[in-house]
Design an enzyme around this catalytic site. Structure first.
Site, mmCIF file in Angstrom:
data_model
loop_
_atom_site.group_PDB
_atom_site.id
_atom_site.type_symbol
_atom_site.label_atom_id
_atom_site.label_comp_id
_atom_site.label_asym_id
_atom_site.label_seq_id
_atom_site.Cartn_x
_atom_site.Cartn_y
_atom_site.Cartn_z
ATOM 1 C CD GLU A 178 117.209 4.274 55.740
ATOM 2 O OE1 GLU A 178 116.600 5.322 56.016
ATOM 3 O OE2 GLU A 178 117.839 3.619 56.594
ATOM 4 C CE LYS A 223 121.671 12.216 60.582
ATOM 5 N NZ LYS A 223 121.357 11.504 59.338
ATOM 6 C CG LEU A 231 117.732 8.424 60.019
ATOM 7 C CD1 LEU A 231 118.412 8.085 61.340
ATOM 8 C CD2 LEU A 231 118.603 9.344 59.186
ATOM 9 C CE1 TYR A 261 125.094 12.352 59.787
ATOM 10 C CE2 TYR A 261 125.336 10.199 60.802
ATOM 11 C CZ TYR A 261 124.957 10.975 59.731
ATOM 12 O OH TYR A 261 124.440 10.389 58.602
#
Length: 286
Positions: A182, A150, A206, A33
């Site tokens: 993160e 992702k 990411l 996505y």
């Protein structure tokens, strides 16, 4: 007014949108996505998001159902049909519907499933939290090893975000081998003096599109960048901290695990980066 959504080439009222129960995005989380912000009716950093979408699809060996130009036209159509001034567009591409459930990938000629919808967020860039900052707690990073893709498998980030809220915090920073990877849905940074520290790109995090833009703008502003891991203790002793994401832009962080960062208020560097990022993105929006 019902939203208009996009499903496999059709624009439909949201109540009429349907996906097969056999779709691999539903039964296997076999999909990727992207989320693109919309400000003043225009798309923020669309080329960056599109490049990452293509990279994610390639990494999972999912075919590319649409061209970059097709995605851009579809996004613009959704913005127009739903009269979005400020908000978000969510796009999801899955390996499609093989007609039954199986761990093996379906034949390569199985059509991918493409869905997209808008979320209206009036005043998205004027989020009051940017003036007060976020409170962060740390939690173990228990996600899979390819966080650079992702994918739609977001259960653990959702669990971590809820655990943070249960502790009265705004979000969690995830920790692996003693260092921050993160946030649950954002990249993490600390500032010491004139230096910004953030984890280097790898399979562990990411590859944030907002991250790339903010670091470029920081270098142009003559700030120093260190791409390396940092510990929660180092974060507590930093002058300031912040996160970046497509929807939060640059968001100051004012505490971690109950300890104030700096003077406990949003820092000047985070505030300046937010200002120049939003200014640049508005100028280059599509």
């Amino acid at each position: 007014m019902s939203r208009t959504v996009y499903v496999n080439g059709e624009y439909l009222p949201e109540g009429e949108a349907k996906i097969s129960i056999f779709d691999r995005g539903f039964v296997m989380a076999d999909g990727v996505y992207e989320v693109v912000s919309v400000l003043d009716g225009k798309l923020i950093d669309f080329p960056g998001h599109q490049a990452r979408l293509n990279r994610s699809l390639d990494a999972l060996e999912i075919g590319q159902p649409l061209s970059d130009e097709d995605y851009l036209a579809m996004f613009r159509e959704l913005v127009t049909r739903n009269q979005i001034g400020d908000g978000l567009i969510y796009l999801q591409v899955t390996r499609g519907n093989p007609g039954d459930r199986d761990f093996a990938y379906p034949p390569k000629d199985t059509p991918q499933t493409v869905v997209a919808f808008t979320q209206a967020k009036p005043g998205l860039a004027e989020n009051p939290a940017a003036q007060t900052g976020w409170k962060i707690v740390t939690l173990p990073d228990q996600r899979w090893g390819r966080r650079d893709i992702k994918t739609v498998q977001l259960l653990y980030p959702s669990m971590a975000k809820m655990a943070a809220k249960a502790q009265g915090a705004d979000d969690a920073w995830l920790v692996e081998d003693g260092k921050v990877t993160e946030g649950t849905s954002n990249n993490a940074y600390i500032v010491k003096g004139n230096t910004i520290v953030t984890r280097e790109l790898s399979h562990d995090i990411l590859h944030g599109i907002t991250r790339a833009a903010v670091l470029r703008l920081a270098r142009e502003a003559q700030l120093q960048i260190e791409e390396r891991g940092f510990t929660p203790e180092e974060a507590s002793a930093a002058d300031e901290a912040f996160v970046t994401s497509a929807s939060a832009f640059v968001m100051p962080v004012v505490s971690i695990d109950g300890a104030e960062i700096g003077d406990g208020k949003p820092g000047k560097i985070a505030a300046r980066l937010r200002e120049i990022y939003l200014d640049e993105m508005r100028k280059t929006a599509l």
